[in-house]
Enzyme design. Sequence first.
Site, PDB file in Angstrom:
ATOM      1  N   ASP A  59      14.358  32.305  86.093  1.00  0.00           N
ATOM      2  CA  ASP A  59      15.793  32.478  85.925  1.00  0.00           C
ATOM      3  C   ASP A  59      16.529  31.972  87.158  1.00  0.00           C
ATOM      4  OD1 ASP A  59      15.388  36.065  86.071  1.00  0.00           O
ATOM      5  OD2 ASP A  59      15.643  34.659  87.734  1.00  0.00           O
ATOM      6  N   MET A  69      24.797  44.592  89.877  1.00  0.00           N
ATOM      7  CA  MET A  69      25.745  43.949  88.951  1.00  0.00           C
ATOM      8  C   MET A  69      27.084  44.692  88.933  1.00  0.00           C
ATOM      9  SD  MET A  69      23.123  43.125  85.811  1.00  0.00           S
ATOM     10  CE  MET A  69      22.190  44.635  85.960  1.00  0.00           C
ATOM     11  N   LYS A 120      21.191  31.673  82.988  1.00  0.00           N
ATOM     12  CA  LYS A 120      22.425  31.759  82.184  1.00  0.00           C
ATOM     13  C   LYS A 120      23.387  30.706  82.707  1.00  0.00           C
ATOM     14  CE  LYS A 120      22.130  36.549  80.898  1.00  0.00           C
ATOM     15  NZ  LYS A 120      21.017  36.964  81.782  1.00  0.00           N
TER      16      LYS A 120
HETATM   17  N1  SAH Z   1      15.496  42.198  89.054  1.00  0.00           N
HETATM   18  C1  SAH Z   1      16.468  42.055  90.118  1.00  0.00           C
HETATM   19  C2  SAH Z   1      17.848  42.485  89.686  1.00  0.00           C
HETATM   20  C3  SAH Z   1      18.423  41.624  88.575  1.00  0.00           C
HETATM   21  S1  SAH Z   1      20.052  42.146  88.105  1.00  0.00           S
HETATM   22  C4  SAH Z   1      15.991  42.860  91.337  1.00  0.00           C
HETATM   23  O1  SAH Z   1      15.033  43.634  91.218  1.00  0.00           O
HETATM   24  O2  SAH Z   1      16.566  42.692  92.410  1.00  0.00           O
HETATM   25  C5  SAH Z   1      21.046  41.044  89.064  1.00  0.00           C
HETATM   26  C6  SAH Z   1      21.751  41.814  90.158  1.00  0.00           C
HETATM   27  O3  SAH Z   1      20.825  42.100  91.193  1.00  0.00           O
HETATM   28  C7  SAH Z   1      22.868  41.055  90.827  1.00  0.00           C
HETATM   29  O4  SAH Z   1      24.072  41.160  90.101  1.00  0.00           O
HETATM   30  C8  SAH Z   1      22.965  41.777  92.156  1.00  0.00           C
HETATM   31  O5  SAH Z   1      23.634  43.013  92.010  1.00  0.00           O
HETATM   32  C9  SAH Z   1      21.500  42.099  92.432  1.00  0.00           C
HETATM   33  N2  SAH Z   1      20.842  41.088  93.288  1.00  0.00           N
HETATM   34  C10 SAH Z   1      19.829  40.280  92.972  1.00  0.00           C
HETATM   35  N3  SAH Z   1      19.447  39.521  94.028  1.00  0.00           N
HETATM   36  C11 SAH Z   1      20.264  39.864  95.038  1.00  0.00           C
HETATM   37  C12 SAH Z   1      20.383  39.465  96.395  1.00  0.00           C
HETATM   38  N4  SAH Z   1      19.593  38.531  96.928  1.00  0.00           N
HETATM   39  N5  SAH Z   1      21.341  40.040  97.145  1.00  0.00           N
HETATM   40  C13 SAH Z   1      22.149  40.997  96.644  1.00  0.00           C
HETATM   41  N6  SAH Z   1      22.084  41.425  95.375  1.00  0.00           N
HETATM   42  C14 SAH Z   1      21.155  40.864  94.580  1.00  0.00           C
END
Ligand code: SAH
Length: 277
Positions: free
Chosen positions: A56, A192, A78
């Site tokens: 993704d 999110m 997306k």
């Molecule tokens: N599976 C991922 C989360 C996916 S949902 C995990 O475990 O981290 C997507 C959300 O994750 C984004 O909207 C944001 O809120 C957060 N996110 C993912 N990567 C990030 C990063 N490097 N820094 C800050 N927030 C992050």
Amino acid sequence: MTAKSTKSLVLLGGGKPAAPARAGRVWLVGAGPGDPDLLTIKALKALSAADVVVHDGLVSDEILALAPAMARRISVAKRKSRHSYAQDEINRMLVAFAQDGLQVVRLKGGDPFIFGRGGEELEACRAAGVECLVAPGVTAALAASAAAGAPLTHRGAAQAVTFVTGHAAKGAEPDLDWEHLARANHTVVIYMGVSTAGPIAGRLMDAGRDPATPALIVENASRADEARIVTTLGDLASAAAGLAGPALLIVGEAMALAQASTPMIADLVSTAQAARA
Ligand code: SAH
């Protein structure tokens, strides 16, 4: 005649069609929050053995480069302008590749089971009788709190931590237990949540959480362009306004320890190397 030669004769006889040289399977792999140093060794091993990588948008090119050059890479990110894959199309794709005998890596940002829809992909594999293994990843919350030096649990200041989503399915407001989340000495991490920071902060304060509760926002955690904002629950919405990258909102007394600017590990390593040179 030995058992070994009997087996060879059966094979030469060609009674049954030859089984695929190896069974296909799906690995759900957590790529971590961005910094390739935060990839697990298990994730690296799965990636190195991949025939196809279905990834993704949150996965960096640096991490994708760790798959074999011959491996097919398919982005199911997306997109606004081009076709986006629906979750059931992704599920079918993973199953079909594995049934063709391929080693499939489904590479997802952070951890596959934290707001990553990994559970749905696992269920699709199970329903199709395809083996599905999971390599966990460092979820964004862990990287964000580590970089800021602000623990998610802390003696006397945070006896619990809860990960919540700022968005429910189809953009609806998430159905959360606000009374519970508003209790003091409890860290709430919102994934999110940038566009819903105002309503979420409002709900927490309406349920009794003190507007002066420390809060931290981390955008692009663990990446070169990481940005941190140290704020309070009362100012959360204005602090989050205008952020463009993936960001986490973290609310809780322990965020009083957060540092807006601490050197990243990469900087520390290069400084140490320069000092030795
Ligand atoms: N599976 C991922 C989360 C996916 S949902 C995990 O475990 O981290 C997507 C959300 O994750 C984004 O909207 C944001 O809120 C957060 N996110 C993912 N990567 C990030 C990063 N490097 N820094 C800050 N927030 C992050």
